[in-house]
Design an enzyme around this catalytic site. Structure first.
Site, PDB file in Angstrom:
ATOM      1  N   TYR A 186       0.820  -1.214   0.000  1.00 39.74           N
ATOM      2  CA  TYR A 186       0.000   0.000   0.000  1.00 39.74           C
ATOM      3  C   TYR A 186       0.854   1.263   0.000  1.00 39.74           C
ATOM      4  O   TYR A 186       0.357   2.357  -0.240  1.00 39.74           O
ATOM      5  CB  TYR A 186      -0.943   0.036   1.204  1.00 39.74           C
ATOM      6  CG  TYR A 186      -2.055  -0.997   1.173  1.00 39.74           C
ATOM      7  CD1 TYR A 186      -2.182  -1.872   0.113  1.00 39.74           C
ATOM      8  CD2 TYR A 186      -2.965  -1.092   2.200  1.00 39.74           C
ATOM      9  CE1 TYR A 186      -3.185  -2.822   0.081  1.00 39.74           C
ATOM     10  CE2 TYR A 186      -3.984  -2.027   2.188  1.00 39.74           C
ATOM     11  CZ  TYR A 186      -4.085  -2.897   1.118  1.00 39.74           C
ATOM     12  OH  TYR A 186      -5.082  -3.829   1.090  1.00 39.74           O
ATOM     13  N   LYS A 208       3.591 -15.310   2.979  1.00 41.95           N
ATOM     14  CA  LYS A 208       3.566 -16.113   1.741  1.00 41.95           C
ATOM     15  C   LYS A 208       5.022 -16.410   1.401  1.00 41.95           C
ATOM     16  O   LYS A 208       5.528 -16.074   0.321  1.00 41.95           O
ATOM     17  CB  LYS A 208       2.842 -15.326   0.644  1.00 41.95           C
ATOM     18  CG  LYS A 208       2.556 -16.113  -0.610  1.00 41.95           C
ATOM     19  CD  LYS A 208       1.480 -17.162  -0.447  1.00 41.95           C
ATOM     20  CE  LYS A 208       1.278 -17.945  -1.737  1.00 41.95           C
ATOM     21  NZ  LYS A 208       0.410 -19.119  -1.580  1.00 41.95           N
ATOM     22  N   ASP A 220      -2.757 -18.344   2.362  1.00 41.17           N
ATOM     23  CA  ASP A 220      -3.901 -19.080   1.788  1.00 41.17           C
ATOM     24  C   ASP A 220      -4.435 -20.087   2.798  1.00 41.17           C
ATOM     25  O   ASP A 220      -5.653 -20.242   2.977  1.00 41.17           O
ATOM     26  CB  ASP A 220      -3.525 -19.742   0.449  1.00 41.17           C
ATOM     27  CG  ASP A 220      -2.117 -20.311   0.435  1.00 41.17           C
ATOM     28  OD1 ASP A 220      -1.349 -20.072   1.386  1.00 41.17           O
ATOM     29  OD2 ASP A 220      -1.777 -21.026  -0.528  1.00 41.17           O
ATOM     30  N   ASP A 238      -5.324  -6.732   5.840  1.00 39.68           N
ATOM     31  CA  ASP A 238      -6.544  -6.048   5.403  1.00 39.68           C
ATOM     32  C   ASP A 238      -7.617  -7.095   5.083  1.00 39.68           C
ATOM     33  O   ASP A 238      -8.767  -7.007   5.520  1.00 39.68           O
ATOM     34  CB  ASP A 238      -6.204  -5.215   4.154  1.00 39.68           C
ATOM     35  CG  ASP A 238      -7.297  -4.222   3.796  1.00 39.68           C
ATOM     36  OD1 ASP A 238      -8.296  -4.129   4.547  1.00 39.68           O
ATOM     37  OD2 ASP A 238      -7.161  -3.541   2.769  1.00 39.68           O
ATOM     38  N   ASP A 257     -10.956  -8.621   7.737  1.00 37.44           N
ATOM     39  CA  ASP A 257     -12.369  -8.581   7.327  1.00 37.44           C
ATOM     40  C   ASP A 257     -12.979  -9.978   7.363  1.00 37.44           C
ATOM     41  O   ASP A 257     -14.146 -10.155   7.731  1.00 37.44           O
ATOM     42  CB  ASP A 257     -12.513  -7.991   5.917  1.00 37.44           C
ATOM     43  CG  ASP A 257     -12.641  -6.478   5.952  1.00 37.44           C
ATOM     44  OD1 ASP A 257     -12.246  -5.873   6.972  1.00 37.44           O
ATOM     45  OD2 ASP A 257     -13.135  -5.891   4.964  1.00 37.44           O
TER      46      ASP A 257
END
Ligand code: NAD
Length: 351
Positions: free
Chosen positions: A143, A188, A220, A244, A248
């Protein structure tokens, strides 16, 4: 009376609706805790773009930097949606605040109340006992890396330094120390070089906290395990983009995004407190927004930045009691509106 200064950024959509109900409730507990809060209201987000042409002015950022805490509703909405990179966007205000106040750790507690287990899309037996905290790195990664267009291509760059990983990992281990003493670090590392550095540094920090159990999970797999065995997690620490998305996902375990608070912390005591949800333009102005996530964010603010942990406990207990007694908004399948939920809370707090 102890005096503190809070900058209030109601923002857009349902932001002003949920903020005003929360301030009503905070005023009751603050008064009883001998805390005098000066609320300074400012524009940030789409409403600031309309007036100043930018989501966050230098003056508002300076006021936030000088405050004891920043209390934010939500920003954004279709009016300001644009894919034109030269146009201002409401989220730029959020990113500017996070980097301007050096808020590198975002904390999101997820602890579904038993009264609401049936509101969750997951089965009761899956969510029973869930009490987790997502610690998301907030000022680094993709970001904030270089991005741009090159002819028909576009790129975003994910960069992390050792120092950035180390400080957020320390926040996660410190949080785990006051909880069930488990940290799950999500990365990852099988594909990304930035994730391999992440894993290396988190392992080093973990070695300094031998009392805390550390596991590494690929993102994942973490996405699956959060649904499969949410109650196994204690503290989850991860980088900006993965955090992020996973926070959620974790949010849905409670059954409603209208119940989730968040705190963003830096090195000092000042922090930014806001509900996890956005500006909900689909229900803005209808009086349907659930203010509980914002009230719970105010409780985090009282605890972490305003030095009033008993007042924070009172707010959290009142929210739990109100929900246990049916103070449910439409997001939970109930019928109460924003003001009615605020009234119930204030009545409980005024007893
Ligand atoms: P959203 O969280 O605003 O809404 C998602 C769904 O949840 C909607 O159906 C909405 O009605 C419902 N909802 C959200 N909060 C609720 C509440 N308190 N009570 C009852 N129902 C609630 O997410 P979105 O629709 O993806 O985004 C809408 C706008 O908000 C976009 O412009 C987005 O950029 C912005 N946004 C801002 C923030 C922030 O300010 N931190 C975070 C996420 C999204």
């Amino acid at each position: 009376m102890r005096e503190v200064n809070v900058v209030v950024l109601p923002g857009d959509g349902i932001g002003p609706e949920v903020i005003s109900e929360s301030i009503r409730a905070v005023e009751i507990v603050a008064k009883d805790a001998d805390l005098s809060i000066t609320w300074r209201e400012e524009l940030m987000g789409g409403c600031s773009i309309d007036v100043h042409g930018t989501a966050l002015t230098d003056e508002v950022l300076a006021a936030c930097q000088a405050s004891d805490a920043v209390f934010l509703g939500a920003v954004g909405g279709p009016k300001w949606d644009t894919t034109d990179p030269s146009k201002p966007r409401p989220e730029q205000g959020l990113l500017g605040l996070r980097s301007g106040m050096q808020l590198f750790a975002n904390l999101r507690p997820v602890k579904p109340l038993e009264a609401l287990w049936d509101a969750s899309p997951l089965r009761r037996d899956r969510i029973a006992g869930t009490d987790l905290l997502v610690v998301r790195e907030l000022t680094g990664g993709i970001y904030f890396g270089a991005s741009g267009r090159d002819g028909d291509s576009a790129f975003d760059t994910c960069t992390y330094s050792r120092a950035e990983i180390e400080r957020v990992a320390e926040v996660a281990f410190a949080a785990a120390n006051g909880r069930r003493k488990k940290v799950a670090s999500v990365d990852k590392a099988n594909v990304l070089e930035s994730s391999r550095l992440w894993r290396e540094v988190v392992t080093e920090v973990g070695a300094r906290h031998p009392e805390i159990e550390l596991e590494h999970i690929l993102v994942d797999n973490a996405a699956m395990q959060l649904i499969n065995r949410p109650s196994d997690f204690d503290v989850i620490v991860t980088e900006n983009l993965f955090g992020d998305i996973l926070s959620d996902e974790a949010a849905m375990i409670t059954g409603s995004i209208g119940l989730l608070p968040s705190a963003s912390l830096g090195t000092g005591v000042a922090g930014l407190y806001e509900p996890v949800h956005g500006s909900a333009p689909d229900i803005a102005g209808k009086g349907w927004a659930n203010p509980m996530a914002t009230v719970l964010s105010a409780a985090l603010m009282l605890r972490y930045s305003l030095g009033a942990p008993e007042a924070a406990d009172r707010l959290e207990n009142a929210v739990a009691e109100a929900l246990n007694h049916g103070a449910w908004g439409r997001d939970l399948g109930g019928e109460l509106g924003t003001t009615e939920i605020g009234d119930r809370l204030c009545a409980l707090l005024a007893r």
